[in-house]
Design a protein around this motif. Structure first.
Motif, PDB file in Angstrom:
ATOM      1  N   GLN A 245       6.751  -1.787  -5.933  1.00  0.00           N
ATOM      2  CA  GLN A 245       6.608  -0.529  -5.199  1.00  0.00           C
ATOM      3  C   GLN A 245       5.561  -0.654  -4.097  1.00  0.00           C
ATOM      4  O   GLN A 245       4.605  -1.420  -4.212  1.00  0.00           O
ATOM      5  CB  GLN A 245       6.147   0.584  -6.156  1.00  0.00           C
ATOM      6  CG  GLN A 245       7.086   0.868  -7.300  1.00  0.00           C
ATOM      7  CD  GLN A 245       6.525   1.921  -8.237  1.00  0.00           C
ATOM      8  OE1 GLN A 245       7.223   2.790  -8.711  1.00  0.00           O
ATOM      9  NE2 GLN A 245       5.228   1.822  -8.536  1.00  0.00           N
ATOM     10  N   THR A 247       3.110   1.988  -2.424  1.00  0.00           N
ATOM     11  CA  THR A 247       2.717   3.365  -2.723  1.00  0.00           C
ATOM     12  C   THR A 247       2.411   4.221  -1.499  1.00  0.00           C
ATOM     13  O   THR A 247       2.399   5.450  -1.600  1.00  0.00           O
ATOM     14  CB  THR A 247       1.506   3.369  -3.671  1.00  0.00           C
ATOM     15  OG1 THR A 247       0.415   2.686  -3.048  1.00  0.00           O
ATOM     16  CG2 THR A 247       1.844   2.678  -4.982  1.00  0.00           C
ATOM     17  N   ILE A 254       7.577   6.423  -1.787  1.00  0.00           N
ATOM     18  CA  ILE A 254       7.405   6.096  -3.196  1.00  0.00           C
ATOM     19  C   ILE A 254       8.250   7.010  -4.072  1.00  0.00           C
ATOM     20  O   ILE A 254       8.718   6.598  -5.154  1.00  0.00           O
ATOM     21  CB  ILE A 254       5.906   6.170  -3.595  1.00  0.00           C
ATOM     22  CG1 ILE A 254       5.691   5.653  -5.025  1.00  0.00           C
ATOM     23  CG2 ILE A 254       5.371   7.570  -3.420  1.00  0.00           C
ATOM     24  CD1 ILE A 254       6.056   4.208  -5.233  1.00  0.00           C
ATOM     25  N   SER A 271       3.163  -2.695  -8.346  1.00  0.00           N
ATOM     26  CA  SER A 271       2.809  -1.836  -7.212  1.00  0.00           C
ATOM     27  C   SER A 271       1.846  -2.538  -6.265  1.00  0.00           C
ATOM     28  O   SER A 271       0.979  -3.298  -6.701  1.00  0.00           O
ATOM     29  CB  SER A 271       2.171  -0.526  -7.688  1.00  0.00           C
ATOM     30  OG  SER A 271       3.103   0.274  -8.392  1.00  0.00           O
ATOM     31  N   ASP A 273      -0.613  -1.205  -3.015  1.00  0.00           N
ATOM     32  CA  ASP A 273      -1.101  -0.030  -2.292  1.00  0.00           C
ATOM     33  C   ASP A 273      -1.003  -0.317  -0.799  1.00  0.00           C
ATOM     34  O   ASP A 273      -1.984  -0.710  -0.157  1.00  0.00           O
ATOM     35  CB  ASP A 273      -2.541   0.266  -2.707  1.00  0.00           C
ATOM     36  CG  ASP A 273      -3.051   1.578  -2.125  1.00  0.00           C
ATOM     37  OD1 ASP A 273      -2.215   2.453  -1.812  1.00  0.00           O
ATOM     38  OD2 ASP A 273      -4.276   1.729  -1.962  1.00  0.00           O
TER      39      ASP A 273
END
Length: 295
Positions: A245, A247, A254, A271, A273
């Motif tokens: 992912q 974010t 997301i 994930s 960031d």
């Protein structure tokens, strides 16, 4: 290899080896050469194992997304190769230097290009798709599931059977991607102006990344976005799937990523960031995750 060499050195404690060394003690040059060669072999073999962290090399096939080309994977490719991995980056038709007529491009065109690249490789691959590339690797794995060891989506679209990228983007009202598009008169391509492309794809990028995005910006073939994927191979379900992912994503938010992960039943989720392009903005993080997943 290290264990083998250390075992051989242990044999020097035997009576037979002690007698041999006594016989050679009058030949210091010979003795020094033997010890130097053994030390070099030990160092070389141990260093190689340490660099690979005890894991054999994998072959990664990397597929880029919309408005991008192989350049987007350059930092990840360099890092993975420096760590002893094999990397193949596929240039999708109508992207980068490829001049395929955009009116002839479909999701099957993209699929076939990646299938061709994989069939030229010996053994299974770790197949990675970013953004649009997520839909492409889904179609590829449905076609040749036996060649894909692991399937990795990086902020990628994950269409279900009879679903298109366009269907998925309609579920993402907060995305900045759609509003940034302008369409050609013929309707075969879409464009994003340079003053918008950074905010859509890499708002967290440094000056080098922003320049790469703008310098490589070219119109995007759009027919493939509306093509529905027909998934019919039962073996597709058995291929291990992973999702990374992003974010802070402005292109595939997301919220949509989580919807696709849930719908596809993907349990292995990581994930970063970052915005939409962490392979450009955080290549070390992405490389480390790919290595972790590959093991």
């Amino acid at each position: 290899m290290c264990l083998y060499i250390h075992a051989k050195f242990a044999e020097y404690n035997s009576t037979q080896m002690k007698m041999f060394i006594r016989k050679q003690i009058t030949k210091p040059l010979f003795h020094m050469v033997i010890m130097a060669m053994a030390s070099l072999l030990t160092f070389s073999s141990c260093s190689k194992d340490d660099n690979n962290n005890g894991h054999s090399a994998k072959t990664f096939v990397l597929v880029h997304g919309s408005f991008q080309a192989p350049y987007a994977w350059q930092f990840v490719k360099a890092r993975l190769e420096a760590l002893g991995q094999k990397v193949v980056v596929v240039e999708l038709p109508g992207h980068g230097q490829d001049q395929t007529d955009p009116k002839t491009i479909s999701i099957k065109t993209y699929r076939d290009k990646v299938v061709q690249a994989i069939t030229a490789i010996n053994g299974p691959v770790v197949l990675v798709g970013h953004s649009l590339g997520g839909a492409v690797i889904t179609a590829v794995t449905d076609t040749i599931p036996e060649r894909v060891e692991k399937l990795v989506y990086l902020a990628g679209f994950v269409p279900a059977n009879n679903q298109s990228i366009l269907d998925l983007t309609m579920m993402d009202p907060n995305s900045l991607f759609g509003p940034a598009l302008t369409f050609s008169a013929a309707g075969a391509t879409a464009s994003i102006a340079n003053d918008k492309i950074v905010s859509v794809f890499a708002q967290d990028g440094n000056d080098q990344v922003k320049k790469l995005l703008m310098d490589n910006n070219r119109p995007e073939p759009i027919a493939a976005q509306a093509d529905k994927l027909i998934l019919k191979n039962p073996s597709f379900a058995a291929v291990p799937k992973y999702y990374i992912q992003t974010t802070q994503d402005h292109a595939v938010t997301i919220d949509l990523q989580k919807k696709m992960i849930s719908a596809a039943g993907i349990m292995n989720v990581y994930s970063v960031d970052s915005g939409h392009c962490p392979m450009l903005t955080q290549p070390d993080k992405v490389s480390d995750l790919l290595l972790q997943i590959s093991r």
